[in-house]
Design an enzyme around this catalytic site. Structure first.
Site, PDB file in Angstrom:
ATOM      1  N   GLU A  23       0.844  -1.185   0.000  1.00  0.00           N
ATOM      2  CA  GLU A  23       0.000   0.000   0.000  1.00  0.00           C
ATOM      3  C   GLU A  23       0.885   1.242   0.000  1.00  0.00           C
ATOM      4  OE1 GLU A  23      -3.088   0.131   2.969  1.00  0.00           O
ATOM      5  OE2 GLU A  23      -3.827  -1.869   2.433  1.00  0.00           O
ATOM      6  N   HIS A  83      -4.512   6.463   0.326  1.00  0.00           N
ATOM      7  CA  HIS A  83      -3.732   5.227   0.347  1.00  0.00           C
ATOM      8  C   HIS A  83      -4.307   4.279  -0.688  1.00  0.00           C
ATOM      9  CE1 HIS A  83      -6.990   3.853   3.061  1.00  0.00           C
ATOM     10  NE2 HIS A  83      -6.584   2.613   2.812  1.00  0.00           N
ATOM     11  N   HIS A  85      -5.312   0.217  -2.038  1.00  0.00           N
ATOM     12  CA  HIS A  85      -5.669  -1.175  -1.768  1.00  0.00           C
ATOM     13  C   HIS A  85      -5.267  -1.953  -3.022  1.00  0.00           C
ATOM     14  CE1 HIS A  85      -9.078  -0.285   1.375  1.00  0.00           C
ATOM     15  NE2 HIS A  85      -7.868  -0.021   1.847  1.00  0.00           N
TER      16      HIS A  85
END
Length: 139
Positions: A23, A83, A85
Site C-alpha cells: 500500500e 492510500h 488497496h
C-alpha cells in the site's frame, strides 16, 4: 464532495502501481470544507512504515509533521489522506475505520483490482465513527 484534479489523481494512481504489492500513502493539501466542497491542490507522498505494508498503511509521524509544515508554508489546509488497496476495493476496510482519526477529512482510496478511486469522509460524531462516501469531481 471533493474536487480531485486529474493530474493529482494520475500521480496517485501511478504511485499505487509502482508501490504494488504494498500500500502507498500520502497527504492531500488544498482548501478544506468540513461539510462542503473540499478542493485538492496537491498531494504529498509519504513512506508507508506499517509493519505489514501489504495490508496496512501508516505515515511516519515525523514525516507527517514535516508535510503539515509544508502545507502551512504554501497556504494550504489538510484536505485529507490517501492510500491504496492493491488487491481490494476502493472503500475503507475495518482497519481503516478503526484507525481513522481526522474528523470530516477525506480519505481517498485507490484500488488496483479493479482500477478505481473512491473517496470517503470520516464522521466521528457517532460513538463508533463512520465513513460517508463522497462524490469525486475533476476540476
Amino acid at each position: 464532495m471533493i474536487v480531485l484534479p486529474t493530474a493529482v489523481r494520475k500521480a496517485i494512481l501511478e504511485r499505487a502501481r509502482e508501490g504494488s504489492p504494498e500500500e502507498i500513502c500520502g497527504v492531500l493539501g488544498g482548501e478544506y470544507e468540513p461539510d462542503g466542497r473540499s478542493r485538492v491542490r496537491s498531494q504529498y507522498p509519504a513512506e508507508n512504515v506499517a509493519e505489514t505494508p501489504r495490508t496496512r498503511y501508516e505515515i511516519d509521524p515525523e514525516q507527517q509533521l514535516t508535510i503539515f509544515e509544508r502545507l502551512e508554508d504554501r497556504g494550504e489546509e489538510i484536505v485529507g489522506f490517501y492510500h491504496s488497496h492493491p488487491r481490494g476495493p476502493p472503500r475503507p476496510s475495518a482497519t481503516d475505520a478503526a484507525r481513522a482519526t481526522w474528523p470530516d477529512r477525506s480519505y481517498v482510496i485507490v484500488s488496483l483490482e479493479p482500477l478505481e478511486v473512491g473517496s470517503w469522509r470520516w464522521r466521528a460524531e457517532s460513538t463508533d465513527g463512520r465513513f460517508e462516501r463522497e462524490r469525486i469531481v475533476d476540476d
